[in-house]
Design a protein around this motif. Structure first.
Motif, PDB file in Angstrom:
ATOM      1  N   LEU A  99      -0.191  22.769   5.829  1.00 46.16           N
ATOM      2  CA  LEU A  99      -1.207  23.441   5.527  1.00 46.16           C
ATOM      3  C   LEU A  99      -1.471  24.712   6.395  1.00 46.16           C
ATOM      4  CD1 LEU A  99      -2.873  25.059   3.297  1.00 46.16           C
ATOM      5  CD2 LEU A  99      -4.545  23.159   3.621  1.00 46.16           C
ATOM      6  N   ARG A 100      -1.784  24.210   7.465  1.00 46.01           N
ATOM      7  CA  ARG A 100      -2.225  25.171   8.677  1.00 46.01           C
ATOM      8  C   ARG A 100      -1.052  25.945   9.113  1.00 46.01           C
ATOM      9  NH1 ARG A 100      -1.999  24.065  14.171  1.00 46.01           N
ATOM     10  NH2 ARG A 100      -3.538  25.599  15.183  1.00 46.01           N
ATOM     11  N   SER A 101       0.249  25.372   8.981  1.00 42.83           N
ATOM     12  CA  SER A 101       1.347  26.201   9.380  1.00 42.83           C
ATOM     13  C   SER A 101       1.566  27.092   8.411  1.00 42.83           C
ATOM     14  CB  SER A 101       2.656  25.225   9.200  1.00 42.83           C
ATOM     15  OG  SER A 101       3.791  26.066   9.730  1.00 42.83           O
ATOM     16  N   GLU A 102       1.477  27.104   7.271  1.00 41.93           N
ATOM     17  CA  GLU A 102       1.636  28.220   6.253  1.00 41.93           C
ATOM     18  C   GLU A 102       0.407  29.303   6.393  1.00 41.93           C
ATOM     19  OE1 GLU A 102       1.385  28.919   1.707  1.00 41.93           O
ATOM     20  OE2 GLU A 102       2.531  27.285   2.131  1.00 41.93           O
ATOM     21  N   VAL A 103      -0.906  28.731   6.901  1.00 44.85           N
ATOM     22  CA  VAL A 103      -1.818  29.653   7.028  1.00 44.85           C
ATOM     23  C   VAL A 103      -1.566  30.581   7.901  1.00 44.85           C
ATOM     24  CG1 VAL A 103      -4.437  29.891   7.582  1.00 44.85           C
ATOM     25  CG2 VAL A 103      -3.524  28.175   5.903  1.00 44.85           C
ATOM     26  N   ALA A 104      -1.316  30.050   9.080  1.00 42.91           N
ATOM     27  CA  ALA A 104      -0.895  30.604  10.560  1.00 42.91           C
ATOM     28  C   ALA A 104       0.408  31.652  10.210  1.00 42.91           C
ATOM     29  CB  ALA A 104      -0.286  29.343  11.470  1.00 42.91           C
ATOM     30  N   GLN A 105       1.297  31.565   9.393  1.00 47.85           N
ATOM     31  CA  GLN A 105       2.356  32.593   9.120  1.00 47.85           C
ATOM     32  C   GLN A 105       2.159  33.444   8.431  1.00 47.85           C
ATOM     33  OE1 GLN A 105       5.624  30.120   7.492  1.00 47.85           O
ATOM     34  NE2 GLN A 105       6.057  28.915   8.891  1.00 47.85           N
ATOM     35  N   ALA A 106       0.693  33.331   7.521  1.00 47.29           N
ATOM     36  CA  ALA A 106       0.008  34.421   6.710  1.00 47.29           C
ATOM     37  C   ALA A 106      -0.749  35.535   7.426  1.00 47.29           C
ATOM     38  CB  ALA A 106      -0.588  33.884   5.329  1.00 47.29           C
ATOM     39  N   LEU A 107      -1.096  34.938   8.793  1.00 49.64           N
ATOM     40  CA  LEU A 107      -2.103  35.846   9.432  1.00 49.64           C
ATOM     41  C   LEU A 107      -1.281  36.921  10.128  1.00 49.64           C
ATOM     42  CD1 LEU A 107      -3.908  33.149  11.394  1.00 49.64           C
ATOM     43  CD2 LEU A 107      -4.700  34.438   9.214  1.00 49.64           C
TER      44      LEU A 107
END
Length: 169
Positions: A161-169
């Motif tokens: 989940l954190r990886s996906e959030v980081a990619q969306a930033l």
């Protein structure tokens, strides 16, 4: 006692628990039971720089994280909630996501998610649909009553989940 939502503008992730347990309701802190793996999983997956205690929950906002619940009715076990309560919580969560527009809404508990949103075959992880303008995820329930998952399993899902959030930033 009703637990207040921990929300604000600009959230990366709004975690949505099922409902307050009795200890959470008594203390006013989300995921308050000592055996709950939410706080260790947040830290070990990199969402927070250290393990926060439930009474430090306000610090989550500084890290772009918030918490709400599908139902505000405290129970000893989540399965004490009715399907109607969960569906009403899904509607409330949709309205909250529309009002605050977090990047991701992460429902904490697959069984509650399936009932609240009418998705009987949903699995843990990213969902194909969104909620308002937010990406939708389901993470396992970190309660000590959920014996299917170990802490390492929670950490792995939270890292994804954190990886996906980081990619969306």
């Amino acid at each position: 006692m009703t637990l207040p939502d921990l929300v604000g503008p600009g959230l990366d992730v709004l975690f949505c628990g099922i409902n307050p347990g009795l200890l959470s309701a008594a203390t006013g802190h989300h995921f308050a039971r000592p055996g709950n793996r939410f706080w260790p999983a947040l830290h070990l997956s990199g969402f927070t720089p250290r393990r926060l205690a439930p009474e430090e929950q306000e610090e989550l906002l500084e890290h772009g994280l918030g918490i709400t619940n599908l139902s505000d009715r405290p129970t000893a076990k989540a399965d004490e909630l009715s399907a109607e309560e969960l569906r009403a919580g899904g509607e409330r969560l949709t309205a909250l996501a529309a009002a605050y527009a977090p990047k991701v809404v992460a429902v904490v508990g697959i069984t509650a998610y399936r009932t609240a949103f009418g998705r009987p075959r949903a699995v843990v992880g990213p969902q194909p649909e969104s909620i308002a303008s937010s990406r939708l995820w389901v993470v396992p329930n970190p309660s000590g009553l959920n014996a299917h998952y170990r802490l390492d399993d929670f950490v792995e899902v939270f890292r994804r989940l954190r990886s996906e959030v980081a990619q969306a930033l």
